[in-house]
Design an enzyme around this catalytic site. Structure first.
Site, short mmCIF file in Angstrom:
data_model
loop_
_atom_site.label_atom_id
_atom_site.label_comp_id
_atom_site.label_asym_id
_atom_site.label_seq_id
_atom_site.Cartn_x
_atom_site.Cartn_y
_atom_site.Cartn_z
N PHE A 17 0.57 -1.14 0.22
CA PHE A 17 -0.26 -0.31 -0.18
C PHE A 17 1.20 1.46 0.17
O PHE A 17 1.67 1.62 1.00
CB PHE A 17 -1.41 0.36 1.09
N ASP A 30 9.66 2.68 1.58
CA ASP A 30 8.61 3.80 1.91
C ASP A 30 8.69 3.79 3.00
O ASP A 30 7.59 3.07 3.94
CB ASP A 30 7.42 3.15 1.29
N LYS A 78 3.04 11.69 6.90
CA LYS A 78 2.26 11.75 7.87
C LYS A 78 2.87 11.64 9.35
O LYS A 78 2.91 12.90 9.16
CB LYS A 78 2.06 9.44 7.95
#
Length: 401
Positions: A141, A226, A255
């Protein structure tokens, strides 16, 4: 209708149904706790998918934002501003890298990483135009843009959004032999999550990341990590790659970099890699804006103390020890690292959604994924007492059929 029902009905009437939130309407929050429009309190055990590592309403972050709000919030990249150099320099130093390319959202940063790897391959590796390949992992994801879903194996994310972007080779996550076989002379990068979050907090086999690092170094291929969810303290280290002593060629961050206050993301790499860009080839009006830089600089300062990494380590050991005691009963498996866990529920006790709803009724907020899994990722500022209370609620839910 209650205030909650009214708010949800209004949202359903006027917003696209691209999410299926739990039926709670949050009005205020502080630390690890949120309060809804009815005045009910909930322990946040999701932390905005790790965007809120430092808790809701963190005083240091809010003060940094307030101070900058009174000065200047946006210049665009048409002009310099006085927070930009410090942000880029300090983030590069935190990552042990040389250069930073700031964006806003995690998906933008992943898109930037893909573009950067391709450009590097054409300019520095001599790959023929249009032939660059990037190796990725199944069940990944990385976001929801058209390019990113093109290398997703999640049919809910992909269906009806084609045609898809070519140039990606998908291999099983954790399978080093498959990854090694997929790398060719046209491969420019391997893009991986050091721990797969959305897939259910999947931790790769020991030695996998180190093996990826070895393969990419041998084949002159970029290793892109990531760390949007796994990075910035969540696993007990600043970066999850550190658990194997691995330094990738490129970090993709987001984030928690914005402290749950503003969206901030970045690609961080060497001058050799990010130096491929010339003015006008890539950009973002809001990327690296003064407000974002001010908040991110405070995040970097907080991470430098090591306090949050240490809390994630200590409380994470406690979390996994307690969750491990549930395995064999209502829980089939527990995975994760630090203050991050994926808990697979025995279907006889309910779906992940049903368990999440029952926990909500008891004042604990988590989120399900892939049917039978719930994710636990509280803010790193949570107290041990609050964490234990939340785990008590989970035990109570799982013990009642």
């Amino acid at each position: 209708m209650s205030r909650t029902e009214q708010a949800i009905a209004s949202a359903d009437a006027h917003s696209a149904h691209n999410y299926h939130p739990l039926p709670v309407v949050v009005a205020t929050a502080e630390g690890a706790w949120m309060t809804d429009v009815e005045g009910r309190r909930y322990l946040d055990m999701l932390a905005g998918y790790s965007a809120l590592n430092f808790g809701h309403g963190n005083r240091r972050l809010l003060d940094a934002a307030r101070t900058q709000l009174e000065r200047v919030t946006l210049t665009s990249r048409a002009f310099h501003h006085d927070r930009f150099a410090d942000f880029c320099g300090q983030l590069a130093e935190l990552c042990g890298m040389e250069m930073v390319l700031p964006m806003n959202t995690g998906a933008e940063a992943v898109e930037t990483a893909v573009k950067t790897a391709r450009k590097w391959g054409y300019r520095n590796k001599g790959i023929l135009d249009g032939m660059a390949k990037i190796v990725v992992a199944a069940d990944n994801f990385h976001g929801r843009t058209t390019t990113i879903i093109s290398f997703s194996t999640d049919q809910e994310a992909r269906a009806d959004f084609g045609p898809y972007t070519p140039g990606f080779e998908i291999v099983p996550y954790g399978d080093l032999d498959a990854l090694r076989a997929a790398v060719t002379d046209n491969t420019v990068a391997v893009l991986l999550e050091p721990i797969q979050g959305e897939a259910g907090v999947l931790v790769p086999p020991p030695g996998y990341l180190a093996g990826v690092r070895e393969v990419t170094r041998q084949r002159n291929v970029l290793f892109i990590a990531d760390e949007i969810q796994s990075g910035l303290g969540r696993t007990g280290k600043t970066f999850a790659c550190e658990h194997e002593g691995v330094v990738p060629d490129m970090y993709v961050l987001g984030k928690a970099l914005g402290g749950g206050v503003v969206p901030v993301s970045a690609v961080v790499s060497s001058a050799d890699v990010l130096g491929v860009y010339k003015p006008g080839e890539h950009g973002s009006t809001f990327g690296g804006n003064p407000l974002a830089c001010a908040v991110a600089l405070e995040v970097i300062a907080m991470l430098r103390t090591g306090e949050f990494q240490e809390r994630a380590t200590e409380l994470g050991e406690h979390l996994h020890r307690e969750l491990g005691l549930l395995v064999g009963g209502a829980v089939r498996e527990v995975r994760g690292r630090g203050l991050w866990a994926g808990v697979d529920i025995d279907p006889s006790h309910g779906t992940g959604r049903e368990i999440s709803e029952k926990l909500m009724e008891r004042g604990v907020l988590v989120k399900d994924t892939h049917g039978s899994t719930i994710r636990i990722a509280p803010p790193l500022v949570i107290s041990k007492e609050d964490l234990d209370w939340g785990l008590d609620q989970l035990r109570s839910v799982l013990s009642a059929k």
